[in-house]
Design an enzyme around this catalytic site. Sequence first.
Site, PDB file in Angstrom:
ATOM      1  N   LYS A   1       0.823  -1.214   0.000  1.00  9.57           N
ATOM      2  CA  LYS A   1       0.000   0.000   0.000  1.00  9.57           C
ATOM      3  C   LYS A   1       0.863   1.273   0.000  1.00  9.57           C
ATOM      4  O   LYS A   1       0.443   2.303  -0.515  1.00  9.57           O
ATOM      5  CB  LYS A   1      -0.926   0.029   1.217  1.00  9.57           C
TER       6      LYS A   1
HETATM    7  C1  LIG Z   1      -4.363  -4.660   0.374  1.00 10.83           C
HETATM    8  C2  LIG Z   1      -3.585  -5.923   0.371  1.00 10.83           C
HETATM    9  C3  LIG Z   1      -3.822  -6.951  -0.566  1.00 10.83           C
HETATM   10  C4  LIG Z   1      -4.954  -6.886  -1.583  1.00 10.83           C
HETATM   11  O1  LIG Z   1      -4.759  -5.894  -2.554  1.00 10.83           O
HETATM   12  P1  LIG Z   1      -6.000  -5.386  -3.448  1.00 10.83           P
HETATM   13  O2  LIG Z   1      -5.475  -4.210  -4.172  1.00 10.83           O
HETATM   14  O3  LIG Z   1      -7.080  -5.015  -2.463  1.00 10.83           O
HETATM   15  O4  LIG Z   1      -6.403  -6.511  -4.335  1.00 10.83           O
HETATM   16  C5  LIG Z   1      -3.007  -8.074  -0.558  1.00 10.83           C
HETATM   17  N1  LIG Z   1      -2.017  -8.196   0.361  1.00 10.83           N
HETATM   18  C6  LIG Z   1      -1.764  -7.242   1.283  1.00 10.83           C
HETATM   19  C7  LIG Z   1      -0.683  -7.468   2.276  1.00 10.83           C
HETATM   20  C8  LIG Z   1      -2.528  -6.066   1.328  1.00 10.83           C
HETATM   21  O5  LIG Z   1      -2.274  -5.134   2.254  1.00 10.83           O
END
Ligand SMILES: *Cc1c(COP(=O)(O)O)cnc(C)c1O
Length: 482
Positions: free
Chosen positions: A124
């Site tokens: 993120k």
């Molecule tokens: C947010 C997240 C995901 C999923 O990503 P999306 O964009 O919602 O498909 C997978 N792994 C981790 C560690 C995350 O923080």
Amino acid sequence: MKYISTRGHAGQSAKPEFCDILLGGLAPDGGLYLPESYPQVTRAELDAWRGLSYAELAFAILSKFITDIPPADLKAICDKTYTAEVYRHVREGDEAGDITPVHWLEQGRLGLLELSNGPTLAFKDMAMQLLGNLFEYVLARRGETINILGATSGDTGSAAEYAMRGKHGVRVFMLSPHGLMSPFQRAQMYSLQDDNIFNIAVTGMFDDAQDIVKAVSNDHAFKAANKIGAVNSINWARVAAQIVYYFKGYFAATKSNDEQVAFCVPSGNFGNICAGHIARQMGLPVAKLILATNENDVLDEFFRSGVYRPRKAAETRVTSSPSMDISKASNFERFVFDLVGRDPRKVAALWAEVDAGRAFDLSTSSEFARIADFGFVSGASSHADRLATIRKVFEQYGVMIDTHTADGVKVAWERAAEVPAGVPVLVLETALPVKFADTIVEALGREPGRPADLEGIEKLPQRVEVMAPDAEAVKRFIVERI
Ligand SMILES: *Cc1c(COP(=O)(O)O)cnc(C)c1O
């Protein structure tokens, strides 16, 4: 570049540009914003981009989507965002300045695309750090301020706080479930002492926190009077920022632009893999996009069957890859828009079903018959799979991976036969193992290593307000602090 809504009506009489949609969420018709068309990348551009640094590549790609910020300013924002100091948790032996190096498990065949080297150790940060700098820039230019309200079960909230801390014109009010996050996650968020960051621990579950955010956002008068905004995963700028690392990963894994790669993406809200889909639509040579889910397999079900069946909250399983525990995938509408030939009436009709809590079925449609053209392959993983995969990767390659990345590796192995021979597979590493230490201990009988700068953060003083799950009380808290 102009933007349109997946449901046909973007609101303004003239189509909005990037900065017009940066601070908002949904389009006025309830749809999601997308560029009017995907910019096409020429072979000459690919050749020129191969040697660029991450920040340079980010500028080259983002300037195709962001045409209402002067290039020199956008360049400065990219340079400030993508530095080795910010993305400082690169695996030992990999090049620190690469921001998102590839860590090969099997040289040239199977690698991890390291996306979790930022301040909160999850992917993120890749987009959120850019968002923080874009928000500050656009708010200053317009003489505006924003109060971001969000709810988090872990990764998104901390990424938002680390991106927005100390930013002029921005305050963050982040709700989290009291006592339900890990001690490490609590320390990461609550130890921030910046004046513009407010942590609220709600004595309830994540859903109670989420309901408060919805209640406040539905109070349109309050929202407008107090400039309430969001940074959730449907934000277009986050998707745009994520396109960059698909190009960077491609260049790292290949020697020439005649080659192809496949990406395997641990998925929840479809934001990450949506960026991969767009990179492919732009002309990046991507053989396959392999989508991995955990037990919450709503997306795997769609790609196998053509049926999209969002789950009820009660059907959503709590798993050991919690950031993928979703009942419906908020960015999926962007892909379906492309799948149905960018026909907003078709999307509006399908989402009338979804918004009413029903499934839709494209299995017999001419569109789903062409799904292979989009390169998607999918699979699901379970808690037992995660444990086995974490063990196998550790024993075979001496590399410790987190639970979400393990879902990806498991599905990448399972679907390997569908990737053309000789094409390397990059699994997107979406978090570092230290964030999910309990499951690592369960799998390996040992604690994951922790980056030196995060040693002992549990002992730092914490700043958090504990409150009952009451939307009115949260509104009062916000008003008193802005
Ligand atoms: C947010 C997240 C995901 C999923 O990503 P999306 O964009 O919602 O498909 C997978 N792994 C981790 C560690 C995350 O923080």
